[in-house]
Write a protein that holds these residues in place. Structure first.
Motif, mmCIF file in Angstrom:
data_model
loop_
_atom_site.group_PDB
_atom_site.id
_atom_site.type_symbol
_atom_site.label_atom_id
_atom_site.label_comp_id
_atom_site.label_asym_id
_atom_site.label_seq_id
_atom_site.Cartn_x
_atom_site.Cartn_y
_atom_site.Cartn_z
ATOM 1 N N GLN A 31 0.835 -1.199 0.000
ATOM 2 C CA GLN A 31 0.000 0.000 0.000
ATOM 3 C C GLN A 31 0.871 1.251 0.000
ATOM 4 O OE1 GLN A 31 -2.578 -0.529 3.408
ATOM 5 N NE2 GLN A 31 -4.141 -1.563 2.178
ATOM 6 N N ILE A 32 1.987 1.190 0.698
ATOM 7 C CA ILE A 32 2.900 2.344 0.750
ATOM 8 C C ILE A 32 3.459 2.632 -0.639
ATOM 9 C CG2 ILE A 32 5.122 3.158 1.652
ATOM 10 C CD1 ILE A 32 4.433 1.592 4.253
ATOM 11 N N GLU A 33 3.916 1.582 -1.333
ATOM 12 C CA GLU A 33 4.487 1.763 -2.671
ATOM 13 C C GLU A 33 3.454 2.299 -3.654
ATOM 14 O OE1 GLU A 33 7.862 -1.789 -2.538
ATOM 15 O OE2 GLU A 33 5.791 -2.288 -3.073
ATOM 16 N N LEU A 34 2.233 1.774 -3.597
ATOM 17 C CA LEU A 34 1.176 2.269 -4.486
ATOM 18 C C LEU A 34 0.853 3.722 -4.161
ATOM 19 C CD1 LEU A 34 -0.899 1.890 -6.721
ATOM 20 C CD2 LEU A 34 -2.438 0.860 -5.018
ATOM 21 N N GLY A 35 0.806 4.046 -2.881
ATOM 22 C CA GLY A 35 0.546 5.425 -2.474
ATOM 23 C C GLY A 35 1.584 6.386 -3.016
ATOM 24 N N GLU A 36 2.853 5.960 -2.998
ATOM 25 C CA GLU A 36 3.924 6.808 -3.537
ATOM 26 C C GLU A 36 3.754 7.018 -5.038
ATOM 27 O OE1 GLU A 36 7.483 4.795 -2.288
ATOM 28 O OE2 GLU A 36 7.329 5.566 -0.238
ATOM 29 N N LEU A 37 3.311 5.994 -5.751
ATOM 30 C CA LEU A 37 3.095 6.130 -7.196
ATOM 31 C C LEU A 37 1.951 7.089 -7.512
ATOM 32 C CD1 LEU A 37 3.393 2.382 -8.320
ATOM 33 C CD2 LEU A 37 5.026 4.224 -8.790
ATOM 34 N N ILE A 38 0.941 7.083 -6.659
ATOM 35 C CA ILE A 38 -0.260 7.896 -6.889
ATOM 36 C C ILE A 38 -0.144 9.283 -6.276
ATOM 37 C CG2 ILE A 38 -2.733 8.043 -6.369
ATOM 38 C CD1 ILE A 38 -2.877 5.056 -6.661
ATOM 39 N N GLY A 39 0.649 9.388 -5.204
ATOM 40 C CA GLY A 39 0.789 10.675 -4.533
ATOM 41 C C GLY A 39 -0.121 10.826 -3.335
ATOM 42 N N TYR A 43 -2.588 5.187 4.357
ATOM 43 C CA TYR A 43 -3.887 5.166 5.022
ATOM 44 C C TYR A 43 -5.015 5.417 4.025
ATOM 45 C CZ TYR A 43 -0.942 5.345 9.118
ATOM 46 O OH TYR A 43 0.026 5.067 10.058
ATOM 47 N N GLN A 44 -4.765 6.297 3.067
ATOM 48 C CA GLN A 44 -5.783 6.560 2.052
ATOM 49 C C GLN A 44 -5.951 5.359 1.128
ATOM 50 O OE1 GLN A 44 -3.765 10.273 1.017
ATOM 51 N NE2 GLN A 44 -5.754 11.295 1.159
ATOM 52 N N ILE A 45 -4.845 4.696 0.775
ATOM 53 C CA ILE A 45 -4.928 3.476 -0.037
ATOM 54 C C ILE A 45 -5.792 2.462 0.693
ATOM 55 C CG2 ILE A 45 -3.649 1.505 -1.000
ATOM 56 C CD1 ILE A 45 -3.095 3.999 -2.595
ATOM 57 N N SER A 46 -5.529 2.279 1.978
ATOM 58 C CA SER A 46 -6.308 1.347 2.789
ATOM 59 C C SER A 46 -7.785 1.725 2.792
ATOM 60 C CB SER A 46 -5.773 1.325 4.222
ATOM 61 O OG SER A 46 -6.574 0.503 5.037
ATOM 62 N N ARG A 62 -5.732 7.600 -11.835
ATOM 63 C CA ARG A 62 -4.436 7.473 -11.149
ATOM 64 C C ARG A 62 -4.139 6.017 -10.781
ATOM 65 N NH1 ARG A 62 -3.201 12.200 -6.806
ATOM 66 N NH2 ARG A 62 -3.447 13.984 -8.172
ATOM 67 N N PHE A 63 -5.139 5.328 -10.222
ATOM 68 C CA PHE A 63 -4.955 3.918 -9.862
ATOM 69 C C PHE A 63 -4.673 3.082 -11.108
ATOM 70 C CE2 PHE A 63 -6.943 4.822 -5.712
ATOM 71 C CZ PHE A 63 -6.162 4.031 -4.883
ATOM 72 N N ALA A 64 -5.416 3.310 -12.175
ATOM 73 C CA ALA A 64 -5.224 2.528 -13.406
ATOM 74 C C ALA A 64 -3.814 2.712 -13.956
ATOM 75 C CB ALA A 64 -6.265 2.923 -14.450
ATOM 76 N N LYS A 65 -3.336 3.947 -13.976
ATOM 77 C CA LYS A 65 -1.983 4.204 -14.486
ATOM 78 C C LYS A 65 -0.923 3.587 -13.584
ATOM 79 C CE LYS A 65 -2.733 8.283 -17.311
ATOM 80 N NZ LYS A 65 -2.324 9.656 -17.585
ATOM 81 N N ALA A 66 -1.073 3.769 -12.287
ATOM 82 C CA ALA A 66 -0.075 3.253 -11.343
ATOM 83 C C ALA A 66 -0.036 1.725 -11.360
ATOM 84 C CB ALA A 66 -0.373 3.755 -9.933
ATOM 85 N N LEU A 67 -1.194 1.101 -11.539
ATOM 86 C CA LEU A 67 -1.271 -0.361 -11.530
ATOM 87 C C LEU A 67 -1.117 -0.967 -12.921
ATOM 88 C CD1 LEU A 67 -4.199 -0.738 -8.973
ATOM 89 C CD2 LEU A 67 -1.786 -1.320 -8.595
ATOM 90 N N LYS A 68 -0.934 -0.086 -13.917
ATOM 91 C CA LYS A 68 -0.757 -0.529 -15.310
ATOM 92 C C LYS A 68 -1.887 -1.456 -15.745
ATOM 93 C CE LYS A 68 4.126 0.213 -15.225
ATOM 94 N NZ LYS A 68 5.283 -0.179 -14.534
ATOM 95 N N THR A 69 -3.104 -0.955 -15.564
ATOM 96 C CA THR A 69 -4.290 -1.710 -15.938
ATOM 97 C C THR A 69 -5.330 -0.733 -16.473
ATOM 98 O OG1 THR A 69 -5.836 -3.409 -15.192
ATOM 99 C CG2 THR A 69 -5.396 -1.617 -13.646
ATOM 100 N N SER A 70 -6.490 -1.233 -16.798
ATOM 101 C CA SER A 70 -7.549 -0.365 -17.317
ATOM 102 C C SER A 70 -8.499 0.045 -16.199
ATOM 103 C CB SER A 70 -8.344 -1.094 -18.406
ATOM 104 O OG SER A 70 -9.090 -2.155 -17.841
ATOM 105 N N SER A 71 -9.167 1.160 -16.408
ATOM 106 C CA SER A 71 -10.172 1.583 -15.430
ATOM 107 C C SER A 71 -11.323 0.581 -15.404
ATOM 108 C CB SER A 71 -10.682 2.989 -15.752
ATOM 109 O OG SER A 71 -11.185 3.046 -17.070
ATOM 110 N N ASP A 72 -11.599 -0.076 -16.528
ATOM 111 C CA ASP A 72 -12.646 -1.096 -16.562
ATOM 112 C C ASP A 72 -12.330 -2.252 -15.611
ATOM 113 O OD1 ASP A 72 -14.162 0.306 -18.350
ATOM 114 O OD2 ASP A 72 -13.743 -0.981 -20.070
#
Length: 120
Positions: A31-39, A43-46, A62-72
């Motif tokens: 969650q920390i690493e994803l939070g850093e990618l998103i800004g 705690y917010q990721i959680s 932001r989540f889709a880009k950081a996770l390299k996936t689609s919003s769908d």
């Protein structure tokens, strides 16, 4: 005024937060690493993952880009694009799990150093 739907909408298997958590874990991110990618912070990721916070349009992107996936996929509208590890890799992982904890740590450090060097 819109007419009511005659057909029922399909039920979603997972919530949006559960989708984010599943995709994040499949990408090997904390969650920390994803939070850093998103800004945002961990705690917010959680809060997004457990459904305490609801995603805005911007956060879905932001989540889709950081996770390299689609919003769908995040929204649960599209089946998972997560690739499963090869059988060859899976067999090696099973063997690694039989090693002592110290040996596992040592091996994972080596793998991490190799991966970090390959990113450059």
């Amino acid at each position: 005024m819109p007419h009511p739907r005659k057909e029922k909408l399909p039920e979603l298997n997972l919530s949006i937060g559960e989708n984010i958590s599943r995709i994040r874990k499949s990408r090997g991110l904390t969650q920390i690493e994803l939070g850093e990618l998103i800004g945002i912070n961990q705690y917010q990721i959680s809060d997004y993952e457990i459904g305490r916070l609801h995603l805005s349009d911007e956060m879905i992107i932001r989540f889709a880009k950081a996770l390299k996936t689609s919003s769908d996929e995040i929204l649960g509208l599209k089946d998972s694009e997560i690739e499963k590890p090869s059988l060859r890799l899976t067999k090696r992982l099973v063997k690694i799990e039989t090693l002592s904890e110290a040996d596992q740590k040592s091996l994972l450090k080596t793998i991490d150093m190799f991966l970090k060097a390959a990113e450059k």
